[in-house]
Design an enzyme around this catalytic site. Structure first.
Site, mmCIF file in Angstrom:
data_model
loop_
_atom_site.group_PDB
_atom_site.id
_atom_site.type_symbol
_atom_site.label_atom_id
_atom_site.label_comp_id
_atom_site.label_asym_id
_atom_site.label_seq_id
_atom_site.Cartn_x
_atom_site.Cartn_y
_atom_site.Cartn_z
ATOM 1 N N THR A 22 2.325 -4.881 3.289
ATOM 2 C CA THR A 22 1.227 -5.641 3.991
ATOM 3 C C THR A 22 1.382 -5.956 5.247
ATOM 4 O OG1 THR A 22 0.522 -6.575 1.650
ATOM 5 C CG2 THR A 22 -0.689 -7.411 3.686
ATOM 6 N N TYR A 63 -9.051 -2.438 -4.330
ATOM 7 C CA TYR A 63 -10.230 -1.869 -4.500
ATOM 8 C C TYR A 63 -10.758 -1.309 -5.827
ATOM 9 C CZ TYR A 63 -14.817 0.565 -3.129
ATOM 10 O OH TYR A 63 -15.740 1.112 -3.441
ATOM 11 N N TYR A 90 3.995 -6.705 -7.270
ATOM 12 C CA TYR A 90 3.407 -7.135 -6.115
ATOM 13 C C TYR A 90 1.946 -7.536 -6.692
ATOM 14 C CZ TYR A 90 2.144 -8.187 -1.199
ATOM 15 O OH TYR A 90 1.550 -8.763 -0.132
ATOM 16 N N ARG A 125 -5.927 -10.638 -1.472
ATOM 17 C CA ARG A 125 -6.159 -9.128 -0.923
ATOM 18 C C ARG A 125 -6.628 -8.059 -1.655
ATOM 19 N NH1 ARG A 125 -4.144 -8.343 4.301
ATOM 20 N NH2 ARG A 125 -2.795 -9.874 5.371
ATOM 21 N N ILE A 137 9.872 -13.097 -0.016
ATOM 22 C CA ILE A 137 9.443 -11.980 0.965
ATOM 23 C C ILE A 137 8.667 -12.712 2.032
ATOM 24 C CG2 ILE A 137 8.351 -9.653 1.191
ATOM 25 C CD1 ILE A 137 9.445 -8.820 -1.598
#
Length: 294
Positions: free
Chosen positions: A47, A110, A136, A141, A206
């Site tokens: 990202t 999406y 992940y 998001r 991360i």
């Protein structure tokens, strides 16, 4: 229980741009800075690396470039997620071919599939590529949440070795630690709550902030895992402002602004991201100073 495959501070690398193209010289400088600071790994094309804004050739090139620049000195976990399962497989295969140590695969944004669809998506990738995979989960998001029970199901696959959990929900890491048998690397994807994540059973992070303050993030991690709670809290107090400031505008724009102030790259981002708003720059400046960066 075997040792974690992925652990410690792993930097979610930005992708430096200049005049619309990847700035390879700046990328090399950023990677050398990370390795010198003592990070345990890097993630290209996640990202923070604007992977979703790169075309397929660029995406693959950045992963290949990162692997070559790192040259085996730290782990490289390639961002290979895509809402299109076939493309995610293609990216993971490429990461394997060029020598990445693992793949970071985000939930299909999406599309928002069911939990059964999510499981099938990740299992298809794991079956197609003999490469360690980190799930992940970043529902803020992607618009889709990977349920704990689905993670436990996927953890049984030998190629799925852990998760980057960016929810900031400590109950999730606790549940996974208690309910997943064998080694499964629990990696935080949320800088502000990392100290708590470690306490609940996590093994690494991360990190966005380690782009800007890698030495400080490594020091926080080392203090925490060595049992020096007071020192770890001190580092957390110094860094909390930076963690927050780097998300005052569309990420990774504030991170690129901070790195540009350090003379390491330009502020340039790829549309539809925009440059950091002038109104939030003073807050980022203060946070960098508080963290001892500059």
């Amino acid at each position: 229980m075997t040792a974690p495959l992925f652990k410690g501070v792993i930097t979610a690398l930005i992708t430096p741009l200049r005049d619309g193209n990847v700035d390879e010289a700046a990328f090399a400088t950023l990677i050398e800075r990370q390795i010198a600071a003592g990070v345990d790994g890097v993630v290209p094309m996640g990202t923070t690396g604007e992977g979703a804004s790169m075309d397929l050739d660029e995406h693959k090139h950045v992963i290949d470039l990162c692997v070559r620049l790192v040259a085996g000195r730290v782990r490289v976990i390639a961002g290979t997620g895509s809402p299109y399962t076939k493309e995610a497989i293609d990216l993971a295969r490429h990461a394997k071919t060029v020598g990445a140590d693992g793949a970071l695969v985000v939930t299909p944004y999406y599309i928002r599939p069911s939990q059964a669809g999510l499981a099938a998506h990740f299992e298809a990738i794991a079956e197609a590529v003999q490469l360690p995979i980190l799930l992940y989960n970043v529902p803020g998001r992607t618009g889709i949440d990977l349920a704990n029970e689905t993670v436990a199901r996927l953890a049984k696959h030998p190629n799925i070795v852990g998760i980057k959990d960016a929810t900031g929900d400590m109950s999730r890491v606790s549940w996974m630690h208690a309910n997943i048998d064998g080694q499964f690397d629990l990696i935080s994807g949320d800088d502000p709550s990392y100290l708590g994540y470690l306490a609940y059973g996590g093994v690494g992070l991360i990190s966005v902030a380690s782009n800007v303050a890698p030495e400080a993030m490594v020091a926080l991690h080392k203090a925490a895992v060595s049992g020096d709670a007071a020192k770890a809290r001190d580092w957390q107090d110094r860094l909390i402002g930076l963690h927050k400031a780097l998300f005052l505008d569309n990420s990774p724009s504030p991170t690129k602004y901070a790195l540009a102030k350090l003379g390491l790259c330009t502020e340039e981002v790829r549309l539809p991201l925009s440059l950091t708003a002038d109104a939030v720059k003073p807050a980022i400046d203060r946070a960098m100073a508080d963290a001892g960066v500059g």
